[in-house]
Design an enzyme around this catalytic site. Structure first.
Site, PDB file in Angstrom:
ATOM      1  N   SER A 157       1.362  39.019  -2.021  1.00  0.00           N
ATOM      2  CA  SER A 157       0.180  39.278  -2.843  1.00  0.00           C
ATOM      3  C   SER A 157      -0.288  38.013  -3.547  1.00  0.00           C
ATOM      4  CB  SER A 157       0.497  40.309  -3.927  1.00  0.00           C
ATOM      5  OG  SER A 157       0.741  41.552  -3.349  1.00  0.00           O
ATOM      6  N   GLU A 194      -6.086  43.350   3.959  1.00  0.00           N
ATOM      7  CA  GLU A 194      -6.719  42.034   3.952  1.00  0.00           C
ATOM      8  C   GLU A 194      -6.013  41.168   5.003  1.00  0.00           C
ATOM      9  OE1 GLU A 194      -8.199  41.534  -0.695  1.00  0.00           O
ATOM     10  OE2 GLU A 194      -6.132  41.024  -0.202  1.00  0.00           O
ATOM     11  N   ASN A 250      -7.514  41.105  -5.486  1.00  0.00           N
ATOM     12  CA  ASN A 250      -6.850  40.707  -6.724  1.00  0.00           C
ATOM     13  C   ASN A 250      -7.591  39.579  -7.442  1.00  0.00           C
ATOM     14  OD1 ASN A 250      -4.827  42.607  -6.809  1.00  0.00           O
ATOM     15  ND2 ASN A 250      -3.465  41.409  -5.503  1.00  0.00           N
ATOM     16  N   HIS A 283      -2.161  41.813   4.348  1.00  0.00           N
ATOM     17  CA  HIS A 283      -1.916  42.283   2.987  1.00  0.00           C
ATOM     18  C   HIS A 283      -2.306  43.748   2.819  1.00  0.00           C
ATOM     19  CE1 HIS A 283      -2.786  42.096  -1.555  1.00  0.00           C
ATOM     20  NE2 HIS A 283      -1.494  42.155  -1.383  1.00  0.00           N
TER      21      HIS A 283
HETATM   22  N1  LIG Z   1       4.292  46.661  -4.636  1.00  0.00           N
HETATM   23  C1  LIG Z   1       3.012  46.396  -4.435  1.00  0.00           C
HETATM   24  O1  LIG Z   1       2.123  46.991  -5.056  1.00  0.00           O
HETATM   25  C2  LIG Z   1       2.626  45.367  -3.426  1.00  0.00           C
HETATM   26  C3  LIG Z   1       1.337  45.428  -2.853  1.00  0.00           C
HETATM   27  C4  LIG Z   1       0.997  44.486  -1.871  1.00  0.00           C
HETATM   28  C5  LIG Z   1       1.901  43.506  -1.521  1.00  0.00           C
HETATM   29  N2  LIG Z   1       3.140  43.468  -2.114  1.00  0.00           N
HETATM   30  C6  LIG Z   1       4.071  42.411  -1.656  1.00  0.00           C
HETATM   31  O2  LIG Z   1       5.000  42.995  -0.765  1.00  0.00           O
HETATM   32  C7  LIG Z   1       6.263  42.331  -0.865  1.00  0.00           C
HETATM   33  C8  LIG Z   1       7.354  43.353  -1.156  1.00  0.00           C
HETATM   34  O3  LIG Z   1       7.015  44.080  -2.315  1.00  0.00           O
HETATM   35  P1  LIG Z   1       7.662  45.492  -2.634  1.00  0.00           P
HETATM   36  O4  LIG Z   1       6.896  46.054  -3.782  1.00  0.00           O
HETATM   37  O5  LIG Z   1       7.837  46.292  -1.403  1.00  0.00           O
HETATM   38  O6  LIG Z   1       9.108  45.032  -3.152  1.00  0.00           O
HETATM   39  P2  LIG Z   1      10.464  45.874  -3.198  1.00  0.00           P
HETATM   40  O7  LIG Z   1      11.297  45.232  -4.239  1.00  0.00           O
HETATM   41  O8  LIG Z   1      10.196  47.336  -3.276  1.00  0.00           O
HETATM   42  O9  LIG Z   1      11.108  45.593  -1.753  1.00  0.00           O
HETATM   43  C9  LIG Z   1      11.550  44.346  -1.320  1.00  0.00           C
HETATM   44  C10 LIG Z   1      12.695  44.572  -0.338  1.00  0.00           C
HETATM   45  O10 LIG Z   1      12.957  43.346   0.324  1.00  0.00           O
HETATM   46  C11 LIG Z   1      14.357  43.142   0.356  1.00  0.00           C
HETATM   47  N3  LIG Z   1      14.572  41.702   0.407  1.00  0.00           N
HETATM   48  C12 LIG Z   1      14.412  40.803  -0.597  1.00  0.00           C
HETATM   49  N4  LIG Z   1      14.633  39.568  -0.135  1.00  0.00           N
HETATM   50  C13 LIG Z   1      14.921  39.677   1.188  1.00  0.00           C
HETATM   51  C14 LIG Z   1      15.189  38.738   2.214  1.00  0.00           C
HETATM   52  N5  LIG Z   1      15.246  37.426   1.961  1.00  0.00           N
HETATM   53  N6  LIG Z   1      15.395  39.211   3.468  1.00  0.00           N
HETATM   54  C15 LIG Z   1      15.344  40.536   3.733  1.00  0.00           C
HETATM   55  N7  LIG Z   1      15.090  41.459   2.788  1.00  0.00           N
HETATM   56  C16 LIG Z   1      14.878  41.035   1.540  1.00  0.00           C
HETATM   57  C17 LIG Z   1      14.887  43.803  -0.898  1.00  0.00           C
HETATM   58  O11 LIG Z   1      16.255  44.137  -0.757  1.00  0.00           O
HETATM   59  C18 LIG Z   1      13.987  45.020  -1.014  1.00  0.00           C
HETATM   60  O12 LIG Z   1      14.494  46.126  -0.307  1.00  0.00           O
HETATM   61  C19 LIG Z   1       6.072  41.249  -1.903  1.00  0.00           C
HETATM   62  O13 LIG Z   1       5.736  40.049  -1.253  1.00  0.00           O
HETATM   63  C20 LIG Z   1       4.899  41.764  -2.727  1.00  0.00           C
HETATM   64  O14 LIG Z   1       4.173  40.710  -3.327  1.00  0.00           O
HETATM   65  C21 LIG Z   1       3.528  44.379  -3.037  1.00  0.00           C
END
Ligand SMILES: NC(=O)c1ccc[n+]([C@@H]2O[C@H](COP(=O)([O-])OP(=O)(O)OC[C@H]3O[C@@H](n4cnc5c(N)ncnc54)[C@H](O)[C@@H]3O)[C@@H](O)[C@H]2O)c1
Length: 405
Positions: free
Chosen positions: A131, A166, A204, A154
């Site tokens: 993000s 996106e 964003n 995204h």
């Molecule tokens: N939550 C949101 O609203 C949202 C929206 C769009 C994009 N994002 C992006 O998506 C990504 C994940 O966000 P999320 O909310 O799902 O997070 P989350 O914490 O729910 O999930 C992340 C997962 O990745 C795993 N992980 C972390 N590092 C790792 C690695 N090096 N290798 C393999 N697995 C790994 C963790 O164990 C966890 O299960 C981020 O880059 C975030 O910016 C989040």
């Protein structure tokens, strides 16, 4: 006889294998979407057992959808059976695309793509769901020519429900890779928009003033939070007011996004977070999840102190721009959107689609600009710029040069 070779066989080509790294909130949703679209999906997570647990949860989610009649039991079972869990990135089979949704750490994303470059075939797409990180910088750290297949895909939360994707171009991204991601997003039932890797991408970035202007009206003492929310909902058609919305999102999360965009733009005053929100974060008043943000919430999650002054709202809207919660907000949304288009970061159509699907705005900001008149928006901004100097309200030159006409 001449009808035998219709060329349509290629349309039945089976969907490629999809890898999803990170089985958290976003990765699980993305896996569900891809599996429902007919792909074999392989999930992997750094935490042992997390991918398997996510697969079990998704089987439950899909069964739940079937129980509600949203899809047939057979389709739910088939989609669930297409989701697989593996223990390590190296165990992923050859994939058409790997979407990463791991934690938001630059070095981790670079390490992941570097590892994938060593194990995946040459034409596998490496998509990041980041993000806030600059995808051009991520791609730069990946070896040449692997970096050309890095791009952003995204999704919005919850990924299984939100239609917008996106498709983000890093400077190095091969245009064919962007086209393939766009086509995949469409095949997955999503609405893709294209943009370049600039802070906040489209949604964003353009959404910043929706929060910032409302907060500044409250900060200035012109109207209370409930009255500003009421004005934006009832006099402009937004689904939620900025204060109740940030209370729902969580001020820690919303502040972090705003601060990240502000810092990445070299602290451009356009994106400077407000003191009022900083104070909420510092006090731990993070919104609904802590029971207090702009409003105080009861055990049922209902605000107990949202007192609306409708008369005041009606007097302010259409009055001097400095104290008008609606037009001040719209002027800044239009300004931001026009600037994005003028810099070639996204098309006017895509900005409007993105804001309607990504943030539920009743109209796109470019459409608003057309309806209000870009010259009028420019005049409002010049007035605001004079009242609050420092650059936040500098009007985009593109408001007057016909860029979006
Ligand atoms: N939550 C949101 O609203 C949202 C929206 C769009 C994009 N994002 C992006 O998506 C990504 C994940 O966000 P999320 O909310 O799902 O997070 P989350 O914490 O729910 O999930 C992340 C997962 O990745 C795993 N992980 C972390 N590092 C790792 C690695 N090096 N290798 C393999 N697995 C790994 C963790 O164990 C966890 O299960 C981020 O880059 C975030 O910016 C989040």
């Amino acid at each position: 006889m001449c009808h035998m070779n219709t060329g349509e066989v290629s349309a039945t080509k089976s969907a490629g294998v999809v890898g999803v790294v990170g089985a958290g909130a976003m990765g699980s949703g993305i896996a569900q979407v891809a599996a429902q679209a007919g792909h074999e999906v392989y999930l992997v997570d750094a935490i042992a057992g997390a991918a398997r647990a996510a697969r079990e949860r998704l089987a439950g989610t899909l069964a739940g959808l079937a129980a509600k009649g949203k899809l047939s039991a057979a389709d739910a079972d088939a989609a669930a059976a297409r989701i697989h869990a593996v223990d390590a990135v190296a165990d992923l089979p050859a994939c058409e695309i790997v979407v990463e949704a791991i934690r938001e750490l630059f070095a981790d994303k670079v390490d992941l793509f570097t590892a994938l470059a060593a194990t995946q075939p040459a034409n596998t797409i490496f998509a990041t769901n980041t993000s806030s990180l600059d995808i051009t910088e991520i791609a730069e750290q990946v070896a040449h020519p692997e970096r050309e297949r890095v791009a952003g895909m995204h999704f919005f939360n919850p990924a299984a429900i939100m239609k917008l994707v996106e498709v983000v171009a890093a400077r190095q991204s091969d245009p064919k890779v962007l086209d393939r991601i766009t086509a995949l997003a469409r095949a997955w039932g999503k609405t893709p928009v294209r943009c370049t890797s600039t802070p906040g991408f489209i949604v964003n970035r353009v959404a910043r003033p929706y929060y910032g202007e409302g907060q500044r009206i409250v900060e200035g003492g012109y109207a209370n939070a409930a009255t500003v929310d009421w004005a934006l909902k009832h006099l402009a058609g937004f689904r939620m007011g900025p204060m109740e919305l940030t209370d729902l999102i969580g001020h820690d999360v919303n502040y972090a996004v705003g601060e990240s965009v502000w810092k990445q733009t070299g602290k451009d005053p356009r994106y400077e977070p407000t003191l009022i929100q900083r104070t909420l974060v510092d006090n731990g008043d993070l919104g609904r999840k802590t029971g207090k943000g702009f409003f105080t919430y009861d055990a049922d999650g209902k605000p107990t102190d949202a007192v609306v002054d409708e008369d005041l709202a009606r007097r302010l809207v259409g009055g001097p721009i400095e104290t008008d919660p609606v037009n001040r907000t719209l002027a800044m949304l239009v300004n931001e959107a026009v600037d994005l288009v003028a810099r070639g970061e996204a098309s006017a159509e895509d900005v409007d689609i993105a804001m309607q699907l990504g943030t539920n705005y009743p109209k796109g900001p470019i459409q608003w600009g057309h309806e209000i008149g870009f010259e009028r928006v420019h005049t409002w901004l010049r007035t605001l710029d004079a009242a609050y100097p420092g650059g936040r309200y500098r009007p985009s030159p593109a408001l007057l040069d016909g860029t979006v006409r």
